[in-house]
Design a protein around this motif. Sequence first.
Motif, short mmCIF file in Angstrom:
data_model
loop_
_atom_site.label_atom_id
_atom_site.label_comp_id
_atom_site.label_asym_id
_atom_site.label_seq_id
_atom_site.Cartn_x
_atom_site.Cartn_y
_atom_site.Cartn_z
N ASP A 1 0.90 -1.12 0.06
CA ASP A 1 -0.03 0.08 -0.09
C ASP A 1 0.88 1.12 0.15
O ASP A 1 1.26 1.69 1.17
CB ASP A 1 -1.00 0.00 1.31
CG ASP A 1 -1.74 1.08 1.07
OD1 ASP A 1 -1.78 2.05 0.34
OD2 ASP A 1 -2.74 0.98 2.19
N PHE A 2 1.23 1.47 -1.04
CA PHE A 2 2.21 2.62 -1.20
C PHE A 2 1.85 4.28 -1.18
O PHE A 2 2.27 5.01 -0.76
CB PHE A 2 2.97 2.75 -2.92
CG PHE A 2 3.95 1.41 -2.90
CD1 PHE A 2 5.14 1.17 -1.95
CD2 PHE A 2 3.64 0.48 -3.91
CE1 PHE A 2 5.63 -0.03 -2.33
CE2 PHE A 2 4.32 -0.67 -4.05
CZ PHE A 2 5.37 -0.97 -3.02
N ASN A 3 0.37 4.00 -1.22
CA ASN A 3 -0.37 5.25 -1.45
C ASN A 3 -0.49 5.66 0.26
O ASN A 3 -0.62 7.02 0.61
CB ASN A 3 -1.81 5.18 -1.63
CG ASN A 3 -2.58 6.49 -1.45
OD1 ASN A 3 -2.22 7.42 -2.17
ND2 ASN A 3 -3.97 6.20 -0.91
N TRP A 4 -0.38 4.66 0.98
CA TRP A 4 -0.70 5.10 2.67
C TRP A 4 0.67 5.84 3.02
O TRP A 4 0.62 7.04 3.54
CB TRP A 4 -0.51 3.67 3.27
CG TRP A 4 -0.95 3.73 4.94
CD1 TRP A 4 0.17 3.88 5.88
CD2 TRP A 4 -2.28 4.00 5.43
NE1 TRP A 4 -0.36 4.33 7.07
CE2 TRP A 4 -1.64 4.28 6.89
CE3 TRP A 4 -3.44 3.62 5.19
CZ2 TRP A 4 -2.63 4.18 7.91
CZ3 TRP A 4 -4.42 4.11 5.91
CH2 TRP A 4 -4.22 4.25 7.53
N THR A 5 1.92 5.37 2.49
CA THR A 5 3.14 6.00 2.97
C THR A 5 3.16 7.42 2.23
O THR A 5 3.50 8.34 3.11
CB THR A 5 4.25 5.08 2.52
OG1 THR A 5 4.22 3.78 3.16
CG2 THR A 5 5.73 5.78 2.75
N VAL B 1 8.06 6.02 10.31
CA VAL B 1 6.88 5.57 9.48
C VAL B 1 7.22 4.06 9.71
O VAL B 1 7.96 3.47 9.26
CB VAL B 1 6.82 6.05 8.19
CG1 VAL B 1 5.58 5.46 7.46
CG2 VAL B 1 6.76 7.67 8.22
N ALA B 2 6.17 3.40 10.02
CA ALA B 2 6.36 1.88 10.01
C ALA B 2 5.52 1.22 8.74
O ALA B 2 5.06 1.91 7.70
CB ALA B 2 5.25 1.48 11.16
N THR C 1 12.66 -0.78 -0.58
CA THR C 1 13.09 0.37 -1.63
C THR C 1 12.06 0.94 -2.02
O THR C 1 12.22 2.30 -2.45
CB THR C 1 13.58 -0.65 -3.14
OG1 THR C 1 14.50 -1.73 -2.49
CG2 THR C 1 14.10 0.10 -4.12
N LYS C 2 10.75 0.62 -2.44
CA LYS C 2 9.90 1.44 -3.04
C LYS C 2 9.40 2.29 -1.93
O LYS C 2 8.83 3.69 -2.25
CB LYS C 2 8.59 0.69 -3.43
CG LYS C 2 9.12 0.06 -4.82
CD LYS C 2 8.14 -0.46 -5.57
CE LYS C 2 8.45 -0.97 -7.11
NZ LYS C 2 7.74 -1.85 -7.68
N HIS C 3 9.06 1.78 -0.53
CA HIS C 3 8.72 2.64 0.30
C HIS C 3 9.47 3.82 0.82
O HIS C 3 9.35 4.93 0.97
CB HIS C 3 8.06 2.14 1.73
CG HIS C 3 6.82 1.28 1.56
ND1 HIS C 3 5.64 1.94 1.68
CD2 HIS C 3 6.63 -0.13 1.53
CE1 HIS C 3 4.68 0.87 1.46
NE2 HIS C 3 5.18 -0.15 1.23
N SER C 4 10.97 3.34 0.79
CA SER C 4 12.01 4.40 0.92
C SER C 4 12.03 5.40 -0.19
O SER C 4 12.05 6.81 0.05
CB SER C 4 13.37 3.72 0.98
OG SER C 4 13.45 2.80 2.14
N ALA C 5 11.58 4.87 -1.39
CA ALA C 5 11.66 6.06 -2.49
C ALA C 5 10.84 7.12 -2.40
O ALA C 5 10.65 8.25 -2.37
CB ALA C 5 11.44 5.21 -3.91
N ILE C 6 9.45 6.57 -1.86
CA ILE C 6 8.32 7.57 -1.43
C ILE C 6 8.81 8.75 -0.35
O ILE C 6 8.77 9.77 -0.64
CB ILE C 6 6.92 6.96 -1.06
CG1 ILE C 6 6.59 6.16 -2.28
CG2 ILE C 6 5.99 7.97 -0.82
CD1 ILE C 6 5.32 5.22 -2.00
N MET C 7 9.33 8.04 0.47
CA MET C 7 9.94 8.90 1.69
C MET C 7 11.18 9.91 1.29
O MET C 7 11.10 10.98 1.68
CB MET C 7 10.57 7.87 2.70
CG MET C 7 9.44 7.04 3.72
SD MET C 7 9.97 6.08 4.70
CE MET C 7 10.42 6.93 6.11
#
Length: 509
Positions: free
Chosen positions: A237-241, A256-257, A295-301
């Motif tokens: 759920d990348f939208n959440w991040t 962020v968890a 990798t993908k959640h970090s890229a959003i961050m």
Amino acid sequence: MKKLVAVAAIILSGTSLFAQTTVKISADKGEHIINRNIYGHFAEHLGRCVYGGFYVGEDNQAIPNVAGVRTDVIEALKDLKVPVLRWPGGCFADTYHWMDGIGPKSERPSIVNQWWGGYIEDNSFGTHDFLNMCEALGAEPYLAGNVGSGLVKELADWVQYVNHAEGSPMADLRIKNGRKEPWNVKYWGVGNEMWGCGGNMTPEFYANLYRQYATFLTDWNNSGGMFRIASGANEWDFNWTEVLMRDIPNNMIEGVALHNYAVIEWNDKGSDIDFNRNQYFETMKDAIDMEELVTKHSAIMDKYDPEKKIDLIVDEWGGWYDTPEGQTALYQQNTMRDAMIAGITLNIFHNHADRVRMANLAQTINVLQAVILTDEEQMILTPTYHVMKMYNVHQDATMLPVEISDMLYFEEGENKLPAISASASTTKAGETNISLVNIHPEKAHEITLEIAADGKLTGQILASDKLQDYNSFENPDNIVPTEFKGFKKKGNTITVKLPAFSVVVLNIK
Ligand code: AHR
């Protein structure tokens, strides 16, 4: 003719003629510290994790304990160097009212554990018990606050109760309950799984609510030590991040968890010990997904926090199988499959040390991918425990980037997974440690390590005859680490023979 025979022999032995996996370790490119908190654990009021696992009660004569907490468990977890422990949930956290768990035990109200079987809990293990236990363990506590069914005041009061020195209503109540000094708890979770059991919220709604809660999570010591963790995304759920990072100002959030379990199918998770090659493959696939997820959640961050000040905290991870008949909630055995999950996941966390700065394995005792199993007065250590202990040499060391070429693949039907995983670090004292995992269920494999590091080379290995092997109360040392000698060092090249489904840690001193 001779050459053909040799080629056939190599193919039959499972080793390709041309491909030999190479792991190149850049000893001069260390930049990021592997935060010891990546080795964190999680203890929920669920099944026999807290009651019967950690805590057996002060009056228990059969099981040695200090203030009701098992002595054998404390010793084992101290050996493991547990840096941080998350409590009291999980889904339980958003039903937990901390005031029910303070004061004289005989006067505490009971509650129904609504998420995990509806059994009645007497609240005999509460805030003092948990925080004192963390002190005994030498671990930082991480308290998960109740946002789903609580109030801002309730969580703010909890902070005041455990962190304010004296003179405030909550600090004075703590002192009255027998604890003079505040515990100075740094890590605070603002709810758990707010997209699900925490309240089925949208990310936009939760982001606003988070801002409100975060405003009142005061650092009473003015030490700048308050670390607020937003309930994070479920797996993909990348939208959440994205929404949390967009809508919460950076100065109101420290972590962020993210939750990700290795599960074959949520409605058919399969047996903990009786699994086939395909189920093993599917579990490994889910575990390896962690690489893409972080990798993908970090890229959003990175978009909202390019300086990487906010941590990605994987505060629930591990393998999840069907609970065996007759067992307490979410109990499962722990096989070499779990050792593989632990080895590859920790390697992923190491390699993302720039952003992943805490993780909490679910869960410490008798629940999911436990490091300890208990049965009344008996206690055993699981293969996962041994991997985490072998690996803890990486805690607070500088991560050395690794590059893997000519990968060995674990093939199943039309699908395949990289079979070799690696990470490396160098300690303040100048020792280099390299962790290698071969998840292939049949093939041993030769690895060439390229590293410019001098010194004496030693190793440890965790391996077994069958993937389904485990430690039992009858045979507690069926799987334990042993000395590893399957390597040769020549200059900057080390050749390592990695058995099928094994975890190896090499040390250069
Ligand atoms: O770890 C078990 C449960 O898994 C936790 O309570 C919840 O947060 C997650 O869904």
